[in-house]
Design an enzyme around this catalytic site. Structure first.
Site, mmCIF file in Angstrom:
data_model
loop_
_atom_site.group_PDB
_atom_site.id
_atom_site.type_symbol
_atom_site.label_atom_id
_atom_site.label_comp_id
_atom_site.label_asym_id
_atom_site.label_seq_id
_atom_site.Cartn_x
_atom_site.Cartn_y
_atom_site.Cartn_z
ATOM 1 N N ASP A 1 -7.065 -8.056 3.428
ATOM 2 C CA ASP A 1 -6.671 -6.826 2.759
ATOM 3 C C ASP A 1 -7.299 -6.777 1.369
ATOM 4 O OD1 ASP A 1 -5.065 -6.189 4.925
ATOM 5 O OD2 ASP A 1 -3.305 -7.179 4.059
ATOM 6 N N LYS A 2 -7.460 -5.582 0.849
ATOM 7 C CA LYS A 2 -8.085 -5.387 -0.456
ATOM 8 C C LYS A 2 -7.477 -6.300 -1.516
ATOM 9 C CE LYS A 2 -8.460 -1.960 -4.175
ATOM 10 N NZ LYS A 2 -8.139 -0.585 -4.615
#
Length: 332
Positions: free
Chosen positions: A151-152
């Site tokens: 995830d970012k």
């Protein structure tokens, strides 16, 4: 700096076809042509080999065949393996932390805040853009060699394939659940012991931005153990059996121990009697406290186990130190 990737920008070696030849073993008699080809040339994915059969770049005794046509055994296969552009994106000079590198694979220590793939809202400034600048030949590999994602706002290790052979091998290892992926996280609430979460994950029924444990979701398994207990939080180690979107974040929220800072699956909660330092630290921690600290996989070329580790970044180390100090203060 942005560089548009075009066919003319590829190195000369990338534009020349590699001519390969092999003999179909007698034991393969009766198998489909595409199946026999996959056994003879395991460096390439089945989908790529099927495309070469259909384009006439893979011949059986000098003649074109359909993927489903059977082989007799003993025929000569000729394969013209012509690299093609698999990733059309911009190359951007974005700094990367390389934790391991050789001719076949890279292991990147991704910082929090870096998106992995370009997409709606993030056409530039992603890990894929950075990889294409670091190694222009990654245009020949699907998704610039990225075979899994973080995830970012999750930091840590990701393995990247630098050629088609490595890509096929790593995808197969991930599918077979043979890649060891270990994370460290800070969860809310005191935990007595570790355990296993086996709960299917799919899109939230009403909020499409979120994932959730749902009856008709994809199977998902997370193992976790307690590494250190704090007064109102727990430092845990997580290992993935599967790799679903937001898996650790969803599973830990499911067992009522969401991750600190998670903007989607948890809410801010200050421990009673927390110091001003800890309160400020918790309020200022704007991402999920999750770091991919260890990767282990079989090297695509020789099968040797490659193990790479990366310490948690400074923000997580500061958070852990503040939680440790808070616990020590309340024991006095």
């Amino acid at each position: 700096m942005h560089e548009e990737i075009d066919d003319d920008d590829l190195p000369d070696t990338a534009q020349a076809a590699e001519s390969l030849r092999a003999i179909v073993p007698l034991g393969a008699a009766g198998r489909r042509f595409d199946q026999a080809l996959a056994e003879l040339f395991p460096d390439y994915s089945r989908s790529r080999l099927a495309e070469w059969i259909k384009s006439g770049d893979a011949l059986l005794d000098g003649a074109a065949r359909r993927p489903r046509d059977p082989v007799r055994g003993g025929e000569t296969v000729t394969l013209k393996a012509l690299p093609s552009i698999e990733t059309r994106a911009l190359a951007e000079n974005i700094p990367l932390t390389i934790a391991y590198a050789d001719a076949d694979v890279l292991v990147i220590d991704k910082p929090a805040g870096l998106v992995v793939h370009p997409g709606a809202g993030n056409p530039h400034g992603t890990l894929a853009n950075a990889l294409l600048h670091y190694d222009p030949k990654l245009v020949e590999v699907p998704r610039a060699g990225i075979v899994h994602r973080l995830d970012k706002d999750t930091s840590g290790l990701m393995v990247v394939a630098r050629n088609l052979r490595a890509h096929a091998s790593l995808v197969e290892q991930l599918s077979a659940r043979e890649v060891h992926r270990q994370y460290v996280a800070v969860a809310m609430g005191p935990m007595i012991a570790g355990g296993t979460v086996t709960a299917p994950i799919g899109r939230h029924p009403t909020d499409r931005v979120r994932m959730a444990v749902v009856k008709n979701g994809r199977d998902a398994i997370t193992y976790y153990r307690v590494r250190e207990r704090f007064r109102s939080h727990t430092l845990i180690e997580c290992r993935l059996e599967t790799g679903r979107t937001h898996q650790i974040r969803v599973h830990m929220a499911h067992v009522k121990h969401p991750l600190v800072g998670d903007p989607v699956y948890s809410r801010l909660a200050n421990p009673r009697g927390a110091s001003a330092e800890l309160t400020e630290m918790l309020r200022g921690f704007r991402r999920q406290a999750l770091h991919a600290e260890k990767l282990a996989f079989a090297h695509p070329a020789n099968g040797e186990t490659i193990t790479v580790e990366a310490d948690a970044p400074a923000d997580m180390q500061a958070l852990i130190a503040a939680l440790r100090a808070d616990s020590a203060m309340h024991k006095l």
